[in-house]
Design an enzyme around this catalytic site. Sequence first.
Site, PDB file in Angstrom:
ATOM      1  CG  ASP A 167      -1.940  -1.121   1.310  1.00  0.00           C
ATOM      2  OD1 ASP A 167      -2.311  -1.500   0.113  1.00  0.00           O
ATOM      3  OD2 ASP A 167      -2.270  -1.602   2.216  1.00  0.00           O
ATOM      4  CE  LYS A 212      -3.948  -6.568   0.913  1.00  0.00           C
ATOM      5  NZ  LYS A 212      -4.450  -5.201   0.082  1.00  0.00           N
ATOM      6  CG  ASP A 256      -7.429  -6.467  -1.506  1.00  0.00           C
ATOM      7  OD1 ASP A 256      -8.639  -7.018  -1.915  1.00  0.00           O
ATOM      8  OD2 ASP A 256      -7.170  -5.798  -0.394  1.00  0.00           O
ATOM      9  CG  LEU A 257      -7.852  -5.787  -8.505  1.00  0.00           C
ATOM     10  CD1 LEU A 257      -8.120  -5.914  -9.819  1.00  0.00           C
ATOM     11  CD2 LEU A 257      -7.182  -4.487  -8.258  1.00  0.00           C
ATOM     12  CE  LYS A 258     -10.830  -5.122   0.248  1.00  0.00           C
ATOM     13  NZ  LYS A 258      -9.573  -4.763  -0.046  1.00  0.00           N
ATOM     14  CG  LEU A 259     -13.240  -7.428  -9.280  1.00  0.00           C
ATOM     15  CD1 LEU A 259     -13.266  -8.653 -10.414  1.00  0.00           C
ATOM     16  CD2 LEU A 259     -12.725  -6.158  -9.742  1.00  0.00           C
ATOM     17  CG  ASP A 274     -20.001  -3.185 -11.960  1.00  0.00           C
ATOM     18  OD1 ASP A 274     -21.083  -3.152 -12.038  1.00  0.00           O
ATOM     19  OD2 ASP A 274     -19.164  -2.305 -11.877  1.00  0.00           O
ATOM     20  CG  ASN A 279     -21.457  -8.203 -19.306  1.00  0.00           C
ATOM     21  OD1 ASN A 279     -21.212  -9.342 -19.860  1.00  0.00           O
ATOM     22  ND2 ASN A 279     -21.397  -7.137 -19.631  1.00  0.00           N
ATOM     23  CB  THR A 325     -10.222  -6.640   9.295  1.00  0.00           C
ATOM     24  OG1 THR A 325      -9.372  -5.821   8.341  1.00  0.00           O
ATOM     25  CG2 THR A 325      -9.914  -8.122   8.696  1.00  0.00           C
ATOM     26  NE  ARG A 360      -2.352  -2.699  12.613  1.00  0.00           N
ATOM     27  CZ  ARG A 360      -2.453  -2.856  11.385  1.00  0.00           C
ATOM     28  NH1 ARG A 360      -1.878  -3.829  10.706  1.00  0.00           N
ATOM     29  NH2 ARG A 360      -2.852  -1.946  10.794  1.00  0.00           N
ATOM     30  CD  GLN A 388      -7.109  -3.640   9.412  1.00  0.00           C
ATOM     31  OE1 GLN A 388      -8.086  -3.930   9.546  1.00  0.00           O
ATOM     32  NE2 GLN A 388      -6.496  -3.825   8.483  1.00  0.00           N
ATOM     33  N   GLY A 394       0.614  -5.191   6.153  1.00  0.00           N
ATOM     34  CA  GLY A 394       0.768  -4.082   5.415  1.00  0.00           C
ATOM     35  C   GLY A 394       1.636  -3.149   6.121  1.00  0.00           C
ATOM     36  NE  ARG A 395      -2.236   0.428   7.897  1.00  0.00           N
ATOM     37  CZ  ARG A 395      -3.278   0.735   8.046  1.00  0.00           C
ATOM     38  NH1 ARG A 395      -3.686   2.102   8.444  1.00  0.00           N
ATOM     39  NH2 ARG A 395      -4.475  -0.054   8.259  1.00  0.00           N
TER      40      ARG A 395
HETATM   41  O1  LIG Z   1     -11.308  -6.911   5.416  1.00  0.00           O
HETATM   42  C1  LIG Z   1     -10.087  -6.541   4.987  1.00  0.00           C
HETATM   43  C2  LIG Z   1      -9.785  -6.759   3.504  1.00  0.00           C
HETATM   44  C3  LIG Z   1      -8.572  -6.207   3.126  1.00  0.00           C
HETATM   45  N1  LIG Z   1      -7.817  -5.475   3.711  1.00  0.00           N
HETATM   46  C4  LIG Z   1      -6.475  -5.086   3.231  1.00  0.00           C
HETATM   47  O2  LIG Z   1      -5.272  -5.573   3.972  1.00  0.00           O
HETATM   48  C5  LIG Z   1      -4.341  -4.694   4.080  1.00  0.00           C
HETATM   49  C6  LIG Z   1      -4.009  -4.523   5.275  1.00  0.00           C
HETATM   50  O3  LIG Z   1      -3.195  -3.391   5.879  1.00  0.00           O
HETATM   51  P1  LIG Z   1      -2.562  -3.220   7.188  1.00  0.00           P
HETATM   52  O4  LIG Z   1      -1.842  -1.740   6.891  1.00  0.00           O
HETATM   53  O5  LIG Z   1      -1.743  -4.340   7.533  1.00  0.00           O
HETATM   54  O6  LIG Z   1      -3.673  -2.716   8.066  1.00  0.00           O
HETATM   55  C7  LIG Z   1      -4.723  -3.424   3.357  1.00  0.00           C
HETATM   56  O7  LIG Z   1      -4.115  -3.261   2.180  1.00  0.00           O
HETATM   57  C8  LIG Z   1      -6.245  -3.828   3.161  1.00  0.00           C
HETATM   58  O8  LIG Z   1      -6.775  -2.909   2.111  1.00  0.00           O
HETATM   59  C9  LIG Z   1      -8.029  -5.357   5.197  1.00  0.00           C
HETATM   60  O9  LIG Z   1      -7.310  -4.591   5.815  1.00  0.00           O
HETATM   61  N2  LIG Z   1      -8.975  -5.814   5.681  1.00  0.00           N
END
Ligand SMILES: O=c1ccn([C@@H]2O[C@H](COP(=O)(O)O)[C@@H](O)[C@H]2O)c(=O)[nH]1
Length: 236
Positions: free
Chosen positions: A17, A39, A66-69, A71, A74, A121, A182, A191, A211-212
């Site tokens: 991210d 990701k 992680d595009l979370k489609l 729509d 089609n 989350t 975490r 979160q 991520g972070r």
């Molecule tokens: O329910 C969800 C779905 C996706 N995410 C994604 O995971 C990472 C988490 O990043 P951190 O920095 O470790 O919090 C982030 O890309 C979200 O888009 C999620 O957190 N929860």
Amino acid sequence: MLASAISPRDRMIVALDLPSVKEARAMVDGLGDTVSFYKIGMELTYSGGLPLARELVREGKKVFLDLKLHDIPNTVTRATAQVAELGATFLTVHAYQQTMRAAVAGLGGSKLRLLAVTVLTSYDDADLREAGFALSVRDLVIKRSLQARECGIDGIVLSAEEAEALRPIVGPDVLLVTPGIRPSGFELADQKRVMTPGRAIAAGVDYLVIGRPVTQAKDPKAAAEALLAEIEQAAA
Ligand SMILES: O=c1ccn([C@@H]2O[C@H](COP(=O)(O)O)[C@@H](O)[C@H]2O)c(=O)[nH]1
């Protein structure tokens, strides 16, 4: 594939991210062999991340888009078919039955695996109530996970807090993928449903999305190594 058959390194998915491909590239190069699975989510996709996804696949890394489609069917089917060409391992869709069925229809013969996002989350019971849902997080995660399995989805995205209760309900073949990881003492930020890497592995999670705790660390490689060590220890 059972979690025990996945290498601990492959179970740790680092979320890139970051605001630009240049920064993402530098992060990947800095993390080197410590990280095998990345990701790419909305932020990087909207700043040119899809060519980077192809590049990472060519370099032997695994990629989770992680595009979370979500729509009309089609559009979801056709978008999934496009993503299937990229060589990614995972793609997310929201866990609505119409959407999940449409995504499955777009897979063709590709190896891409679909993950359904059950309840973000960052949500707790109060957030769901505010959004008009009558079910608790736990009950909605269960309901959507069963629907995902029924639709032919490969895995679900949930918090590690629900993983232990969910595994016997969905069975061994559905992949459990958990963001909201975490390490002890790291700030929760947005979160709400979180767990440490070690406890998540003990709860039966297959893949951890982080991520972070890596990307915002002073030394991302050292942070990733520490997380991997915690995962390895819990998985042993
Ligand atoms: O329910 C969800 C779905 C996706 N995410 C994604 O995971 C990472 C988490 O990043 P951190 O920095 O470790 O919090 C982030 O890309 C979200 O888009 C999620 O957190 N929860």
